[in-house]
Design a protein around this motif. Structure first.
Motif, PDB file in Angstrom:
ATOM      1  N   GLU A 178      -4.997  13.234  -1.137  1.00 17.44           N
ATOM      2  CA  GLU A 178      -5.286  14.084  -2.285  1.00 17.44           C
ATOM      3  C   GLU A 178      -6.800  14.126  -2.481  1.00 17.44           C
ATOM      4  OE1 GLU A 178      -3.015  15.730  -4.140  1.00 17.44           O
ATOM      5  OE2 GLU A 178      -1.403  14.975  -2.871  1.00 17.44           O
ATOM      6  N   SER A 179      -7.274  15.123  -3.176  1.00 15.87           N
ATOM      7  CA  SER A 179      -8.689  15.209  -3.508  1.00 15.87           C
ATOM      8  C   SER A 179      -9.105  13.952  -4.271  1.00 15.87           C
ATOM      9  CB  SER A 179      -8.934  16.450  -4.361  1.00 15.87           C
ATOM     10  OG  SER A 179     -10.293  16.528  -4.727  1.00 15.87           O
ATOM     11  N   GLY A 180     -10.218  13.356  -3.877  1.00 17.02           N
ATOM     12  CA  GLY A 180     -10.715  12.143  -4.514  1.00 17.02           C
ATOM     13  C   GLY A 180     -10.255  10.862  -3.846  1.00 17.02           C
ATOM     14  N   LEU A 228     -16.584  10.425  15.395  1.00 21.64           N
ATOM     15  CA  LEU A 228     -15.582  10.933  14.469  1.00 21.64           C
ATOM     16  C   LEU A 228     -16.250  11.452  13.196  1.00 21.64           C
ATOM     17  CD1 LEU A 228     -12.642  11.390  13.613  1.00 21.64           C
ATOM     18  CD2 LEU A 228     -12.655   9.034  12.743  1.00 21.64           C
ATOM     19  N   PHE A 229     -17.263  10.746  12.711  1.00 22.09           N
ATOM     20  CA  PHE A 229     -18.003  11.202  11.534  1.00 22.09           C
ATOM     21  C   PHE A 229     -18.556  12.608  11.776  1.00 22.09           C
ATOM     22  CE2 PHE A 229     -22.209  11.913   9.723  1.00 22.09           C
ATOM     23  CZ  PHE A 229     -21.910  11.904   8.368  1.00 22.09           C
ATOM     24  N   TYR A 230     -19.220  12.817  12.920  1.00 16.90           N
ATOM     25  CA  TYR A 230     -19.794  14.132  13.223  1.00 16.90           C
ATOM     26  C   TYR A 230     -18.714  15.201  13.369  1.00 16.90           C
ATOM     27  CZ  TYR A 230     -24.249  11.787  13.906  1.00 16.90           C
ATOM     28  OH  TYR A 230     -25.393  11.046  13.717  1.00 16.90           O
ATOM     29  N   GLU A 231     -17.602  14.832  13.973  1.00 19.99           N
ATOM     30  CA  GLU A 231     -16.480  15.760  14.127  1.00 19.99           C
ATOM     31  C   GLU A 231     -15.928  16.167  12.754  1.00 19.99           C
ATOM     32  OE1 GLU A 231     -11.948  15.198  15.571  1.00 19.99           O
ATOM     33  OE2 GLU A 231     -13.470  14.526  16.989  1.00 19.99           O
ATOM     34  N   MET A 232     -15.723  15.186  11.891  1.00 21.05           N
ATOM     35  CA  MET A 232     -15.212  15.469  10.548  1.00 21.05           C
ATOM     36  C   MET A 232     -16.210  16.322   9.760  1.00 21.05           C
ATOM     37  SD  MET A 232     -12.200  13.822  10.029  1.00 21.05           S
ATOM     38  CE  MET A 232     -12.080  13.377   8.313  1.00 21.05           C
ATOM     39  N   GLN A 233     -17.476  15.987   9.867  1.00 21.68           N
ATOM     40  CA  GLN A 233     -18.527  16.720   9.151  1.00 21.68           C
ATOM     41  C   GLN A 233     -18.558  18.186   9.576  1.00 21.68           C
ATOM     42  OE1 GLN A 233     -22.578  15.491  10.045  1.00 21.68           O
ATOM     43  NE2 GLN A 233     -23.097  15.645   7.874  1.00 21.68           N
ATOM     44  N   ALA A 234     -18.359  18.444  10.853  1.00 28.30           N
ATOM     45  CA  ALA A 234     -18.441  19.801  11.385  1.00 28.30           C
ATOM     46  C   ALA A 234     -17.158  20.603  11.181  1.00 28.30           C
ATOM     47  CB  ALA A 234     -18.777  19.755  12.881  1.00 28.30           C
ATOM     48  N   GLU A 235     -15.995  19.930  11.177  1.00 27.75           N
ATOM     49  CA  GLU A 235     -14.735  20.654  11.245  1.00 27.75           C
ATOM     50  C   GLU A 235     -13.832  20.552  10.019  1.00 27.75           C
ATOM     51  OE1 GLU A 235     -12.735  19.389  14.808  1.00 27.75           O
ATOM     52  OE2 GLU A 235     -14.469  19.835  16.059  1.00 27.75           O
ATOM     53  N   VAL A 236     -14.075  19.597   9.129  1.00 28.97           N
ATOM     54  CA  VAL A 236     -13.149  19.361   8.016  1.00 28.97           C
ATOM     55  C   VAL A 236     -13.857  19.643   6.696  1.00 28.97           C
ATOM     56  CG1 VAL A 236     -11.642  17.682   6.895  1.00 28.97           C
ATOM     57  CG2 VAL A 236     -11.927  17.624   9.383  1.00 28.97           C
ATOM     58  N   GLY A 270     -12.873  19.461   3.650  1.00 30.09           N
ATOM     59  CA  GLY A 270     -12.618  18.525   2.565  1.00 30.09           C
ATOM     60  C   GLY A 270     -13.292  17.176   2.718  1.00 30.09           C
ATOM     61  N   PHE A 271     -13.965  16.922   3.840  1.00 36.07           N
ATOM     62  CA  PHE A 271     -14.616  15.637   4.080  1.00 36.07           C
ATOM     63  C   PHE A 271     -15.914  15.550   3.288  1.00 36.07           C
ATOM     64  CE2 PHE A 271     -17.583  13.226   7.009  1.00 36.07           C
ATOM     65  CZ  PHE A 271     -17.201  11.982   6.558  1.00 36.07           C
ATOM     66  N   ASP A 272     -16.057  14.483   2.514  1.00 33.50           N
ATOM     67  CA  ASP A 272     -17.279  14.233   1.731  1.00 33.50           C
ATOM     68  C   ASP A 272     -18.215  13.365   2.560  1.00 33.50           C
ATOM     69  OD1 ASP A 272     -19.236  13.625  -0.093  1.00 33.50           O
ATOM     70  OD2 ASP A 272     -17.931  12.507  -1.449  1.00 33.50           O
ATOM     71  N   ALA A 273     -19.039  13.989   3.382  1.00 31.70           N
ATOM     72  CA  ALA A 273     -19.928  13.268   4.293  1.00 31.70           C
ATOM     73  C   ALA A 273     -20.923  12.389   3.543  1.00 31.70           C
ATOM     74  CB  ALA A 273     -20.666  14.249   5.203  1.00 31.70           C
TER      75      ALA A 273
END
Length: 77
Positions: free
Chosen positions: A28-30, A44-52, A54-57
């Motif tokens: 869920e959000s939060g 994985l951090f870079y992948e999430m940052q670029a593609e997701v 909802g990810f709070d980098a």
């Protein structure tokens, strides 16, 4: 604001990212995905940052507990 823990150290490397993405999508959000890994999950951090979206980098953090244990927090906006 809940935390979901996912230990991927025993999961074959090729299966890790899909499981992580599925677990993150279920949050869920939060909420935060707490990932326990055998190496620093910087790719994985870079992948999430670029593609997701909802990810709070900015809220990401990682702690090295030993040479084979890294605990990373992936928060969801």
């Amino acid at each position: 604001m809940a935390e979901t823990k996912l230990d991927v150290r025993e999961i074959p490397p090729a299966e890790r990212h899909p499981k992580i993405h599925d677990a993150f999508a279920a949050l869920e959000s939060g909420d935060t995905l707490v990932l326990i890994n055998d190496h620093e999950p910087k790719p994985l951090f870079y992948e999430m940052q670029a593609e997701v979206d909802g990810f709070d980098a900015d809220g990401y953090s990682v702690e090295r507990r030993s040479t084979t244990e890294f605990v990373a927090k992936f928060p969801k906006k």
